[in-house]
Design a protein around this motif. Structure first.
Motif, PDB file in Angstrom:
ATOM      1  N   TRP A 236       0.405  -0.807   0.453  1.00 35.07           N
ATOM      2  CA  TRP A 236      -0.229  -0.309  -0.027  1.00 35.07           C
ATOM      3  C   TRP A 236       0.911   1.723   0.055  1.00 35.07           C
ATOM      4  O   TRP A 236       1.379   1.565   1.149  1.00 35.07           O
ATOM      5  CB  TRP A 236      -0.897  -0.410   1.623  1.00 35.07           C
ATOM      6  CG  TRP A 236      -2.240  -0.622   1.181  1.00 35.07           C
ATOM      7  CD1 TRP A 236      -1.974  -1.601   0.353  1.00 35.07           C
ATOM      8  CD2 TRP A 236      -3.443  -0.451   1.633  1.00 35.07           C
ATOM      9  NE1 TRP A 236      -4.209  -2.594   0.213  1.00 35.07           N
ATOM     10  CE2 TRP A 236      -4.430  -1.497   0.874  1.00 35.07           C
ATOM     11  CE3 TRP A 236      -4.232   0.130   2.020  1.00 35.07           C
ATOM     12  CZ2 TRP A 236      -5.797  -1.756   1.441  1.00 35.07           C
ATOM     13  CZ3 TRP A 236      -5.166   0.217   3.237  1.00 35.07           C
ATOM     14  CH2 TRP A 236      -5.878  -0.549   2.740  1.00 35.07           C
ATOM     15  N   ASP A 237       0.651   2.373  -1.187  1.00 41.56           N
ATOM     16  CA  ASP A 237       0.835   3.196  -0.699  1.00 41.56           C
ATOM     17  C   ASP A 237       0.451   4.004  -0.040  1.00 41.56           C
ATOM     18  O   ASP A 237      -0.569   4.639  -0.711  1.00 41.56           O
ATOM     19  CB  ASP A 237       1.898   3.993  -2.305  1.00 41.56           C
ATOM     20  CG  ASP A 237       2.037   4.714  -2.966  1.00 41.56           C
ATOM     21  OD1 ASP A 237       2.459   5.592  -1.652  1.00 41.56           O
ATOM     22  OD2 ASP A 237       2.541   5.131  -3.869  1.00 41.56           O
ATOM     23  N   GLU A 238       1.145   4.639   0.637  1.00 42.79           N
ATOM     24  CA  GLU A 238      -0.034   5.329   2.387  1.00 42.79           C
ATOM     25  C   GLU A 238       0.242   6.717   2.241  1.00 42.79           C
ATOM     26  O   GLU A 238       0.964   7.596   3.101  1.00 42.79           O
ATOM     27  CB  GLU A 238       0.007   5.474   3.055  1.00 42.79           C
ATOM     28  CG  GLU A 238      -1.071   4.188   2.564  1.00 42.79           C
ATOM     29  CD  GLU A 238      -2.282   4.170   4.113  1.00 42.79           C
ATOM     30  OE1 GLU A 238      -2.677   4.667   4.431  1.00 42.79           O
ATOM     31  OE2 GLU A 238      -1.811   3.024   4.879  1.00 42.79           O
ATOM     32  N   VAL A 239       1.518   6.534   0.812  1.00 45.32           N
ATOM     33  CA  VAL A 239       2.610   8.821   1.135  1.00 45.32           C
ATOM     34  C   VAL A 239       1.896   9.527   0.865  1.00 45.32           C
ATOM     35  O   VAL A 239       1.805  10.904   1.869  1.00 45.32           O
ATOM     36  CB  VAL A 239       3.419   8.648  -0.341  1.00 45.32           C
ATOM     37  CG1 VAL A 239       3.983  10.195  -0.311  1.00 45.32           C
ATOM     38  CG2 VAL A 239       5.100   7.422  -0.497  1.00 45.32           C
ATOM     39  N   MET A 240       0.373   9.787   0.351  1.00 41.78           N
ATOM     40  CA  MET A 240      -0.431  10.498   0.521  1.00 41.78           C
ATOM     41  C   MET A 240      -1.342  10.144   2.398  1.00 41.78           C
ATOM     42  O   MET A 240      -1.531  11.350   2.910  1.00 41.78           O
ATOM     43  CB  MET A 240      -1.647  10.765  -0.158  1.00 41.78           C
ATOM     44  CG  MET A 240      -0.226  11.455  -1.261  1.00 41.78           C
ATOM     45  SD  MET A 240      -1.403  12.791  -2.622  1.00 41.78           S
ATOM     46  CE  MET A 240      -0.478  13.238  -3.697  1.00 41.78           C
ATOM     47  N   THR A 241      -1.692   9.469   1.531  1.00 42.95           N
ATOM     48  CA  THR A 241      -2.601   8.728   2.919  1.00 42.95           C
ATOM     49  C   THR A 241      -2.613   8.288   4.776  1.00 42.95           C
ATOM     50  O   THR A 241      -3.637   8.631   5.573  1.00 42.95           O
ATOM     51  CB  THR A 241      -3.633   7.871   2.897  1.00 42.95           C
ATOM     52  OG1 THR A 241      -2.706   6.607   2.161  1.00 42.95           O
ATOM     53  CG2 THR A 241      -4.632   7.695   1.212  1.00 42.95           C
ATOM     54  N   GLY A 242      -1.614   8.041   4.601  1.00 44.50           N
ATOM     55  CA  GLY A 242      -0.904   7.981   5.522  1.00 44.50           C
ATOM     56  C   GLY A 242      -0.535   8.761   7.104  1.00 44.50           C
ATOM     57  O   GLY A 242      -0.011   9.901   6.524  1.00 44.50           O
ATOM     58  N   PHE A 243      -1.178   8.418   7.979  1.00 47.58           N
ATOM     59  CA  PHE A 243      -1.507   9.504   8.817  1.00 47.58           C
ATOM     60  C   PHE A 243      -2.327  11.154   8.058  1.00 47.58           C
ATOM     61  O   PHE A 243      -2.092  12.076   9.043  1.00 47.58           O
ATOM     62  CB  PHE A 243      -0.333  10.647   9.746  1.00 47.58           C
ATOM     63  CG  PHE A 243       0.541   9.328   9.842  1.00 47.58           C
ATOM     64  CD1 PHE A 243       0.590   9.197  11.089  1.00 47.58           C
ATOM     65  CD2 PHE A 243       1.789   8.589   9.506  1.00 47.58           C
ATOM     66  CE1 PHE A 243       1.288   7.268  11.468  1.00 47.58           C
ATOM     67  CE2 PHE A 243       2.668   7.872   9.320  1.00 47.58           C
ATOM     68  CZ  PHE A 243       2.062   6.717  10.779  1.00 47.58           C
ATOM     69  N   ARG A 244      -2.988  10.987   7.203  1.00 49.43           N
ATOM     70  CA  ARG A 244      -3.556  12.142   6.086  1.00 49.43           C
ATOM     71  C   ARG A 244      -5.296  11.634   6.588  1.00 49.43           C
ATOM     72  O   ARG A 244      -6.065  12.801   6.964  1.00 49.43           O
ATOM     73  CB  ARG A 244      -3.185  12.320   4.942  1.00 49.43           C
ATOM     74  CG  ARG A 244      -3.681  13.526   4.639  1.00 49.43           C
ATOM     75  CD  ARG A 244      -4.163  14.595   4.450  1.00 49.43           C
ATOM     76  NE  ARG A 244      -2.947  15.387   4.658  1.00 49.43           N
ATOM     77  CZ  ARG A 244      -3.630  17.179   4.859  1.00 49.43           C
ATOM     78  NH1 ARG A 244      -4.639  17.202   5.770  1.00 49.43           N
ATOM     79  NH2 ARG A 244      -2.327  17.781   4.604  1.00 49.43           N
ATOM     80  N   VAL A 245      -5.452  10.819   6.448  1.00 53.25           N
ATOM     81  CA  VAL A 245      -6.847  10.459   6.308  1.00 53.25           C
ATOM     82  C   VAL A 245      -7.379  10.025   7.345  1.00 53.25           C
ATOM     83  O   VAL A 245      -8.630   9.559   8.048  1.00 53.25           O
ATOM     84  CB  VAL A 245      -7.079   9.400   5.417  1.00 53.25           C
ATOM     85  CG1 VAL A 245      -7.118   9.756   4.307  1.00 53.25           C
ATOM     86  CG2 VAL A 245      -6.860   7.646   5.231  1.00 53.25           C
ATOM     87  N   ALA A 246      -6.376   9.690   8.522  1.00 57.20           N
ATOM     88  CA  ALA A 246      -6.989   8.694   9.382  1.00 57.20           C
ATOM     89  C   ALA A 246      -5.653   8.490  10.448  1.00 57.20           C
ATOM     90  O   ALA A 246      -4.581   8.725  10.129  1.00 57.20           O
ATOM     91  CB  ALA A 246      -7.704   7.829  10.383  1.00 57.20           C
ATOM     92  N   LEU A 247      -5.755   8.695  11.632  1.00 56.00           N
ATOM     93  CA  LEU A 247      -4.180   8.426  12.352  1.00 56.00           C
ATOM     94  C   LEU A 247      -4.037   7.490  12.291  1.00 56.00           C
ATOM     95  O   LEU A 247      -1.549   7.468  11.739  1.00 56.00           O
ATOM     96  CB  LEU A 247      -4.178   8.692  13.803  1.00 56.00           C
ATOM     97  CG  LEU A 247      -2.889   8.825  14.695  1.00 56.00           C
ATOM     98  CD1 LEU A 247      -2.503   9.357  14.855  1.00 56.00           C
ATOM     99  CD2 LEU A 247      -3.588   8.455  16.692  1.00 56.00           C
ATOM    100  N   GLY A 248      -4.559   6.360  11.682  1.00 52.82           N
ATOM    101  CA  GLY A 248      -3.552   4.807  11.197  1.00 52.82           C
ATOM    102  C   GLY A 248      -3.602   4.987  10.318  1.00 52.82           C
ATOM    103  O   GLY A 248      -3.501   3.760   9.308  1.00 52.82           O
ATOM    104  N   GLY A 249      -3.888   6.391   9.633  1.00 49.88           N
ATOM    105  CA  GLY A 249      -3.940   5.920   8.195  1.00 49.88           C
ATOM    106  C   GLY A 249      -5.013   4.938   7.192  1.00 49.88           C
ATOM    107  O   GLY A 249      -6.050   4.450   8.080  1.00 49.88           O
TER     108      GLY A 249
END
Length: 428
Positions: A236-249
């Motif tokens: 999973w590429d969470e470069v954007m979503t990590g810590f951005r959409v929720a604390l746990g990504g």
């Protein structure tokens, strides 16, 4: 000639296109890029002194707002101890422990300097762990500019990908298979015929580089099942979503555990810092423990780690994400209402502090849907908002970002500008 135009003219003589990352050149929307002089909170100020409400936030990192005093103070303290050591520090351990605690799928992590580096390294690790060469990505998802990832869909279903950039060898691109986002039959057909060749499936759980496109929960579950069944790794590429959409990504949003996770942006607090991590048995294949080599002179840079750790402390405070989500939701509802008042086709979607809007009748589910949106209306809306002091992403294919500094007064000012901009569109 304006100051911004003068700077752009100078820049084009010595920098390709006048910018150091292509979207900044305003090529899709036209006009002159704004050269930013400084920023604070929810605002950026350009070289002419014009102030803008900022909805790109350095393309995601500035979740606490620009120049947050706790972040800048942490950077200043770290800088007095030296800008780089090239040796391990206790602060790196603090950051690794924090990421492992907050990200459900991460048991071990390695720090790097950019999202591209993290994505490239995760793919090499997946290939080294599985002993396979083929990787799967999805049209419209961007994972950095490594050669294996600058590949677009082939001419037919389940074909080898084609290079999407000059300089990418066709022989390398043939190992990258590109499918349609949110399409379950395609991924099932591919695994049925070639599952034994696939090292990993790499995906943005919520895509942010073809605007904001949410992965279906059922599609994500099926990707997890197929990777497990065929021995491929789910990345999973969470470069954007990590810590951005929720604390746990996005892992927290969907309740799915990938095998590897790519992170960046928010964890650096605006400094060049990224990471990749995941299952312990996979991560232990990295050098110096295993045979998969990865290294970096500035990996774990002490100043970048200090900025990132300060921001990670801020976002863990009670109510942070509730406030962030409420502000984003208020913005989206207000934009849709304003568009509706003026008869403009317009849809929005958001999660946490990340959002997208589309000049279309329905929410897009994949890249072809986004490409069918009204780009000419988007261009006019972008400039109408820019003229009214609101800085949106200068491309229809980019997500937007809200920060904790976007309080009710900032949202209200944005919606007032949007109402006038939609009225202008309706008259055109």
């Amino acid at each position: 000639m304006t100051r911004n135009a003068q700077l752009f003219e100078r820049a084009q003589r010595v920098i390709p296109g006048g910018v150091n990352s292509p979207v900044r050149a305003f090529r899709q929307v036209g006009g002159t890029p704004r050269f930013i002089d400084r920023a604070e909170g929810a605002y950026m100020i350009d070289a002419e002194g014009t102030r803008f409400i900022d909805y790109i936030g350095s393309w995601g990192p500035m979740i606490a707002g620009h120049a947050h005093p706790e972040v800048t103070e942490a950077v200043q303290r770290a800088a007095t101890r030296s800008l780089s050591f090239g040796a391990p520090t206790a602060d790196e351990i603090d950051m690794a422990e924090a990421i492992c605690q907050l990200m459900p799928a991460v048991e071990m992590v390695r720090l790097v300097s950019s999202g591209t580096e993290a994505g490239m390294s995760a793919i090499r690790l997946a290939r080294g762990y599985t002993g396979r060469d083929a990787i799967v990505k999805f049209e419209g998802c961007y994972h950095g500019h490594a050669d294996s990832l600058l590949v677009k869909a082939g001419s037919g279903l389940l074909t080898f990908g084609n290079p999407s950039s000059a300089g990418v060898p066709a022989d390398l691109a043939r190992h990258t298979l590109v499918l349609e986002f949110n399409n379950i039959p395609q991924i099932e057909a591919l695994f049925a015929t070639r599952g034994h060749e696939i090292a990993c499936v790499m995906v943005e759980p919520i895509a942010g580089n073809m605007n904001f496109i949410r992965g279906d929960a059922a599609w994500h579950r099926r990707l997890r099942e197929l990777c497990t069944e065929h021995g491929a790794l789910l990345v999973w590429d969470e470069v954007m979503t990590g810590f951005r959409v929720a604390l746990g990504g996005a892992q927290q949003v969907y309740g799915i555990r990938p095998d590897l996770v790519v992170m960046g942006k928010v964890i650096g607090g605006g400094m060049p810092l990224a990471a990749f991590g995941g299952r312990r048995d996979v991560m232990e294949r990295l050098s110096p423990l295993g045979a998969v080599y990865q290294a970096g002179t500035l990996s774990g840079n002490p100043v970048a780690v200090a900025a990132g750790m300060a921001q990670l402390r801020i976002i863990q405070r009670p109510g942070f994400y509730a406030q962030l989500s409420a502000a984003t939701g208020q913005l989206m509802r207000g934009l849709e209402a304003a568009a509706g008042r003026h008869g403009v086709r317009f849809k929005t979607d958001s999660e946490g502090g990340m959002f997208g809007f589309y000049f279309s009748d329905a929410l897009p589910r994949n890249y072809p849907d986004v490409a069918r949106a009204d780009v000419e209306t988007f261009k006019r809306f972008f400039h109408a908002m820019l003229d009214r002091g609101v800085y949106l992403a200068p491309s229809m294919y980019e997500a937007g970002f809200v920060s904790a500094a976007h309080g009710p007064d900032v949202i209200a000012a944005t919606l007032e500008a949007a109402d006038a901009a939609f009225a202008q569109l309706a008259k055109a």
